[in-house]
Design a protein around this motif. Structure first.
Motif, PDB file in Angstrom:
ATOM      1  N   LYS A 216       2.130  28.267-111.132  1.00  0.00           N
ATOM      2  CA  LYS A 216       2.160  29.222-110.037  1.00  0.00           C
ATOM      3  C   LYS A 216       3.552  29.817-109.908  1.00  0.00           C
ATOM      4  O   LYS A 216       4.558  29.133-110.153  1.00  0.00           O
ATOM      5  N   PRO A 217       3.643  31.090-109.570  1.00  0.00           N
ATOM      6  CA  PRO A 217       4.970  31.704-109.399  1.00  0.00           C
ATOM      7  C   PRO A 217       5.712  31.032-108.263  1.00  0.00           C
ATOM      8  O   PRO A 217       5.103  30.532-107.315  1.00  0.00           O
ATOM      9  N   PRO A 218       7.027  30.988-108.339  1.00  0.00           N
ATOM     10  CA  PRO A 218       7.798  30.343-107.278  1.00  0.00           C
ATOM     11  C   PRO A 218       7.576  31.021-105.930  1.00  0.00           C
ATOM     12  O   PRO A 218       7.435  32.233-105.844  1.00  0.00           O
ATOM     13  N   VAL A 219       7.506  30.197-104.915  1.00  0.00           N
ATOM     14  CA  VAL A 219       7.301  30.714-103.568  1.00  0.00           C
ATOM     15  C   VAL A 219       8.610  31.313-103.049  1.00  0.00           C
ATOM     16  O   VAL A 219       9.673  30.687-103.133  1.00  0.00           O
ATOM     17  N   GLU A 220       8.532  32.523-102.578  1.00  0.00           N
ATOM     18  CA  GLU A 220       9.735  33.173-102.064  1.00  0.00           C
ATOM     19  C   GLU A 220      10.190  32.492-100.781  1.00  0.00           C
ATOM     20  O   GLU A 220       9.393  32.116 -99.931  1.00  0.00           O
ATOM     21  N   GLU A 221      11.504  32.324-100.677  1.00  0.00           N
ATOM     22  CA  GLU A 221      12.066  31.741 -99.473  1.00  0.00           C
ATOM     23  C   GLU A 221      11.850  32.699 -98.298  1.00  0.00           C
ATOM     24  O   GLU A 221      12.046  33.911 -98.430  1.00  0.00           O
ATOM     25  N   PRO A 222      11.450  32.180 -97.168  1.00  0.00           N
ATOM     26  CA  PRO A 222      11.233  33.050 -96.004  1.00  0.00           C
ATOM     27  C   PRO A 222      12.547  33.631 -95.500  1.00  0.00           C
ATOM     28  O   PRO A 222      13.621  33.035 -95.672  1.00  0.00           O
ATOM     29  N   ASN A 223      12.453  34.777 -94.912  1.00  0.00           N
ATOM     30  CA  ASN A 223      13.630  35.437 -94.369  1.00  0.00           C
ATOM     31  C   ASN A 223      13.817  34.981 -92.924  1.00  0.00           C
ATOM     32  O   ASN A 223      13.142  35.464 -92.014  1.00  0.00           O
ATOM     33  N   ILE A 224      14.724  34.044 -92.720  1.00  0.00           N
ATOM     34  CA  ILE A 224      14.993  33.513 -91.389  1.00  0.00           C
ATOM     35  C   ILE A 224      16.193  34.251 -90.811  1.00  0.00           C
ATOM     36  O   ILE A 224      17.284  34.228 -91.383  1.00  0.00           O
ATOM     37  N   ALA A 225      15.973  34.908 -89.689  1.00  0.00           N
ATOM     38  CA  ALA A 225      17.061  35.646 -89.039  1.00  0.00           C
ATOM     39  C   ALA A 225      17.871  34.712 -88.154  1.00  0.00           C
ATOM     40  O   ALA A 225      17.321  33.804 -87.505  1.00  0.00           O
ATOM     41  N   LEU A 226      19.182  34.905 -88.133  1.00  0.00           N
ATOM     42  CA  LEU A 226      20.074  34.077 -87.332  1.00  0.00           C
ATOM     43  C   LEU A 226      20.859  34.981 -86.379  1.00  0.00           C
ATOM     44  O   LEU A 226      21.437  35.989 -86.798  1.00  0.00           O
ATOM     45  N   SER A 227      20.849  34.612 -85.127  1.00  0.00           N
ATOM     46  CA  SER A 227      21.639  35.362 -84.151  1.00  0.00           C
ATOM     47  C   SER A 227      22.439  34.400 -83.295  1.00  0.00           C
ATOM     48  O   SER A 227      22.018  33.263 -83.048  1.00  0.00           O
ATOM     49  N   VAL A 228      23.615  34.852 -82.874  1.00  0.00           N
ATOM     50  CA  VAL A 228      24.522  34.006 -82.096  1.00  0.00           C
ATOM     51  C   VAL A 228      24.845  34.710 -80.778  1.00  0.00           C
ATOM     52  O   VAL A 228      25.200  35.897 -80.765  1.00  0.00           O
ATOM     53  N   ALA A 229      24.701  33.980 -79.675  1.00  0.00           N
ATOM     54  CA  ALA A 229      25.021  34.518 -78.351  1.00  0.00           C
ATOM     55  C   ALA A 229      25.992  33.569 -77.641  1.00  0.00           C
ATOM     56  O   ALA A 229      25.789  32.343 -77.651  1.00  0.00           O
ATOM     57  N   LYS A 230      26.996  34.125 -77.045  1.00  0.00           N
ATOM     58  CA  LYS A 230      28.005  33.305 -76.367  1.00  0.00           C
ATOM     59  C   LYS A 230      27.468  32.758 -75.060  1.00  0.00           C
ATOM     60  O   LYS A 230      26.930  33.490 -74.224  1.00  0.00           O
ATOM     61  N   VAL A 231      27.590  31.448 -74.882  1.00  0.00           N
ATOM     62  CA  VAL A 231      27.221  30.815 -73.622  1.00  0.00           C
ATOM     63  C   VAL A 231      28.451  30.739 -72.723  1.00  0.00           C
ATOM     64  O   VAL A 231      28.428  31.114 -71.549  1.00  0.00           O
ATOM     65  N   ASN A 232      29.532  30.226 -73.306  1.00  0.00           N
ATOM     66  CA  ASN A 232      30.843  30.213 -72.645  1.00  0.00           C
ATOM     67  C   ASN A 232      31.899  30.136 -73.736  1.00  0.00           C
ATOM     68  O   ASN A 232      31.581  30.279 -74.923  1.00  0.00           O
ATOM     69  N   ASP A 233      33.112  29.888 -73.378  1.00  0.00           N
ATOM     70  CA  ASP A 233      34.178  29.884 -74.378  1.00  0.00           C
ATOM     71  C   ASP A 233      34.049  28.727 -75.362  1.00  0.00           C
ATOM     72  O   ASP A 233      34.606  28.794 -76.466  1.00  0.00           O
ATOM     73  N   GLU A 234      33.334  27.690 -75.016  1.00  0.00           N
ATOM     74  CA  GLU A 234      33.228  26.518 -75.884  1.00  0.00           C
ATOM     75  C   GLU A 234      31.901  26.443 -76.645  1.00  0.00           C
ATOM     76  O   GLU A 234      31.830  25.787 -77.693  1.00  0.00           O
ATOM     77  N   VAL A 235      30.857  27.071 -76.166  1.00  0.00           N
ATOM     78  CA  VAL A 235      29.519  26.873 -76.746  1.00  0.00           C
ATOM     79  C   VAL A 235      28.852  28.216 -77.035  1.00  0.00           C
ATOM     80  O   VAL A 235      28.941  29.155 -76.224  1.00  0.00           O
ATOM     81  N   ASN A 236      28.176  28.272 -78.185  1.00  0.00           N
ATOM     82  CA  ASN A 236      27.340  29.416 -78.548  1.00  0.00           C
ATOM     83  C   ASN A 236      25.879  28.979 -78.669  1.00  0.00           C
ATOM     84  O   ASN A 236      25.597  27.850 -79.095  1.00  0.00           O
ATOM     85  N   LYS A 237      24.977  29.877 -78.300  1.00  0.00           N
ATOM     86  CA  LYS A 237      23.544  29.639 -78.536  1.00  0.00           C
ATOM     87  C   LYS A 237      23.163  30.304 -79.847  1.00  0.00           C
ATOM     88  O   LYS A 237      23.415  31.504 -80.035  1.00  0.00           O
ATOM     89  N   VAL A 238      22.599  29.506 -80.756  1.00  0.00           N
ATOM     90  CA  VAL A 238      22.186  30.018 -82.065  1.00  0.00           C
ATOM     91  C   VAL A 238      20.656  30.067 -82.093  1.00  0.00           C
ATOM     92  O   VAL A 238      19.989  29.057 -81.827  1.00  0.00           O
ATOM     93  N   THR A 239      20.095  31.222 -82.436  1.00  0.00           N
ATOM     94  CA  THR A 239      18.642  31.397 -82.477  1.00  0.00           C
ATOM     95  C   THR A 239      18.195  31.642 -83.916  1.00  0.00           C
ATOM     96  O   THR A 239      18.741  32.518 -84.600  1.00  0.00           O
ATOM     97  N   LEU A 240      17.227  30.852 -84.364  1.00  0.00           N
ATOM     98  CA  LEU A 240      16.632  31.015 -85.683  1.00  0.00           C
ATOM     99  C   LEU A 240      15.257  31.631 -85.479  1.00  0.00           C
ATOM    100  O   LEU A 240      14.438  31.079 -84.738  1.00  0.00           O
ATOM    101  N   THR A 241      14.988  32.768 -86.119  1.00  0.00           N
ATOM    102  CA  THR A 241      13.725  33.467 -85.947  1.00  0.00           C
ATOM    103  C   THR A 241      13.022  33.616 -87.286  1.00  0.00           C
ATOM    104  O   THR A 241      13.580  34.175 -88.233  1.00  0.00           O
ATOM    105  N   TRP A 242      11.780  33.117 -87.344  1.00  0.00           N
ATOM    106  CA  TRP A 242      10.948  33.229 -88.549  1.00  0.00           C
ATOM    107  C   TRP A 242      10.202  34.554 -88.562  1.00  0.00           C
ATOM    108  O   TRP A 242       9.909  35.105 -89.611  1.00  0.00           O
ATOM    109  N   GLY A 243       9.882  35.068 -87.390  1.00  0.00           N
ATOM    110  CA  GLY A 243       9.185  36.341 -87.286  1.00  0.00           C
ATOM    111  C   GLY A 243       7.872  36.202 -86.543  1.00  0.00           C
ATOM    112  O   GLY A 243       7.522  35.134 -86.022  1.00  0.00           O
ATOM    113  N   GLU A 244       7.132  37.298 -86.448  1.00  0.00           N
ATOM    114  CA  GLU A 244       5.840  37.290 -85.770  1.00  0.00           C
ATOM    115  C   GLU A 244       4.783  36.610 -86.626  1.00  0.00           C
ATOM    116  O   GLU A 244       4.660  36.895 -87.815  1.00  0.00           O
ATOM    117  N   MET A 245       4.012  35.733 -86.012  1.00  0.00           N
ATOM    118  CA  MET A 245       2.980  34.966 -86.706  1.00  0.00           C
ATOM    119  C   MET A 245       1.631  35.153 -85.998  1.00  0.00           C
ATOM    120  O   MET A 245       1.588  35.451 -84.805  1.00  0.00           O
TER     121      MET A 245
END
Length: 306
Positions: A216-245
């Motif tokens: 079987k042909p190799p399975v393509e790696e999914p495109n996972i989007a990464l976004s970073v949002a500042k919570v405060n000066d010490e911590v960031n919120k990181v969001t991993l998005t696979w997409g609409e399912m």
């Protein structure tokens, strides 16, 4: 005399045991002179075919669409165990002519979902021609894997009688030595007999068992989007998005975060697909997950072993 009685009892017991285990001693009584008797008996032993009675196979009888589909589904163990559904599938979801309580309903459902070409208004009582059965048989073979066939064309004296839609399947079966010609003719429009169908199915099953499918042909790696949002000066919120399912069964989770000396936060994630047999609401959802890392680290994604 006592020794003779013991021998007679042992022989009878052995014959009874053989019959209980489905041995070939008590085979069909109407196939002794049939050229495909060995193929018929082999399919009988494996539970693929039954007789019209306990003793008669009716080798010259014709094969209906329902019988042919049921034979192929059983011979190649076509099923839906590897599939996931939002609701329990039924034959009536795909066919207008197949009652859900018919003895062949499940066979038609499994055949349809495994790629056998069946019309929505298929007639289960229709007698199959050789070309129709050959086409269904070839699709049953390819449902088990992608096989390499020699690229060559077998000449048929009755090629003009073959439906072009079936010619590709017939050619592949001939090249693989599963099907044979009768003095150069395939007789595509002739109704196939139970004996002829058994021979084709048995040879096809042997082909699948002995032939290694293409990788079987190799399975393509999914495109996972990464976004970073500042919570405060010490911590960031990181969001991993696979997409609409298509349903909530598709999820993404964070399994581990490793902080390296190079200032990276390696976020290991796992992708989850719907659990087999579990019903999910048909609602489009966004598969995503949030996690938190120190603002001094750069987030990097890594897919963990599933």
């Amino acid at each position: 005399m006592r020794m003779k009685k013991r021998w007679t009892f042992a022989l009878v017991a052995a014959l009874v045991l053989t019959m209980m285990l489905g041995g070939s001693v008590f085979a069909f009584t109407d196939i002794q002179d049939d050229p495909n008797a060995a193929d018929i008996n082999a399919l009988r032993q494996s539970g693929v075919v039954n007789g019209v009675t306990a003793e008669l196979f009716a080798p010259k009888g014709k094969v209906t669409m329902a019988q042919g589909v049921a034979m192929l589904v059983k011979a190649f163990d076509l099923n839906i165990a590897h599939m996931t559904f939002i609701k329990e599938p039924k034959a009536s979801d795909y066919f207008t002519t197949i009652p859900d309580d018919a003895w062949y309903a499940q066979a038609f459902l499994y055949a349809q979902l495994n790629g056998l070409p069946l019309a929505k208004d298929v007639d289960p009582a229709q007698r199959l021609t050789k070309e129709q059965f050959a086409d269904l048989l070839f699709h049953a073979i390819t449902a088990k894997g992608d096989y390499a066939f020699i690229e060559m064309w077998v000449m048929l004296k009755d090629e003009k009688d073959v439906n072009p839609d079936y010619m590709g399947s017939i050619q592949k079966l001939l090249v693989a030595k599963i099907a044979e010609l009768d003095e150069g003719r395939f007789h595509p429009k002739s109704e196939i007999t139970r004996s002829e169908a058994a021979r084709l199915v048995h040879k096809a099953v042997q082909f699948v068992k002995k032939t290694e499918p293409l990788p079987k042909p190799p399975v393509e790696e999914p495109n996972i989007a990464l976004s970073v949002a500042k919570v405060n000066d010490e911590v960031n919120k990181v969001t991993l998005t696979w997409g609409e399912m298509p349903n909530p069964g598709y999820r993404i989770t964070v399994s581990n975060i490793e902080f390296t000396n190079g200032g990276e936060a390696v976020i290991s994630y796992v992708l989850h697909e719907p659990e087999p047999g579990k019903m999910y609401p048909q609602v489009v959802t966004e598969a995503k997950v949030d996690t938190f890392v120190a603002a001094s680290y750069k987030p990097v994604l890594k897919r963990a072993a599933d």
